[in-house]
Design an enzyme around this catalytic site. Structure first.
Site, PDB file in Angstrom:
ATOM      1  CB  CYS A 111      -0.911   0.027   1.228  1.00 33.10           C
ATOM      2  SG  CYS A 111      -1.809   1.599   1.323  1.00 33.10           S
ATOM      3  CB  CYS A 164      -1.962   4.482   4.557  1.00 32.95           C
ATOM      4  SG  CYS A 164      -3.406   3.962   3.611  1.00 32.95           S
ATOM      5  CB  SER A 165      -0.773   0.382   6.700  1.00 34.25           C
ATOM      6  OG  SER A 165      -1.816   0.993   7.448  1.00 34.25           O
ATOM      7  CB  CYS A 166      -4.866  -0.486   2.223  1.00 35.72           C
ATOM      8  SG  CYS A 166      -5.477   1.209   2.383  1.00 35.72           S
TER       9      CYS A 166
END
Ligand code: CO
Length: 184
Positions: A92, A95-97
């Site tokens: 991602c 961000c941190s999906c």
């Protein structure tokens, strides 16, 4: 960071806003019940059942929900299959999906800015740092997760596993194999 989290937790408990047993239950839930073992079951089913694999290709969200895995951060799933000459890697960049229902919570490195930027710029170099050396002619496909779409890598079934049942196959599947930073 760990100290800050601990301080915050102590304060919340002291004020009676959270129950420590409830926090333990939530962490246990994500670490042990919603962890990558769920994704491993999806992969093992895909290896064992061609009809399931086809459903996974057509609508991964629905196929994954057949096994009981659905919910927040897994509403729009896409399964990407490794095969001869093709390797998939998930990141991602923003961000941190991450697909929580099948993989649990993301590892720290997945959220780090070096991984997020370099997985796109130099996927082969990043894979090598994970100890994953791919043949020069293997195509690497990098998938950028978003709030809309989350990806699950279906690794190649290891050779010599023809006799194994689904539970035994699932035990061979690793979290990093389903992110694409490792091969099995
Ligand atoms: Co994101």
């Amino acid at each position: 960071m760990a100290l800050r989290v601990k301080a915050l937790e102590s304060l919340l408990v002291e004020k009676g806003l959270v129950d420590p047993a409830a926090l333990d239950a939530i962490v246990d839930h994500f670490e042990h019940k919603v962890g990558p073992r769920n994704g491993a079951k999806v992969v093992a089913r895909a290896w064992s059942d061609p009809a399931y694999r086809e459903r996974l290709r057509e609508d991964a969200t629905a196929a994954i929900a057949e096994l009981g895995f659905s919910g927040a951060q897994g509403e729009h799933m896409v399964a990407v299959e490794n095969g001869p000459g093709v390797h998939n890697l998930v990141v991602c960049t923003l961000c941190s999906c991450y697909p929580w229902p099948v993989l649990g919570l993301p590892p720290v490195w997945y959220k780090s800015s070096p991984y997020r930027s370099r997985a796109v710029i130099d996927p082969r170099g990043v894979l090598a740092e994970f100890g994953t050396e791919l043949p020069a002619d293997t195509e690497i496909r990098v998938w950028d997760s978003t709030a809309e779409v989350r990806y699950l890598v279906i690794p190649e079934r290891p050779s010599g596993t023809d006799e194994l049942g689904e539970a035994e196959l699932a035990a061979l599947v690793t979290r990093d194999g389903m992110i694409g930073t490792a091969r099995l």
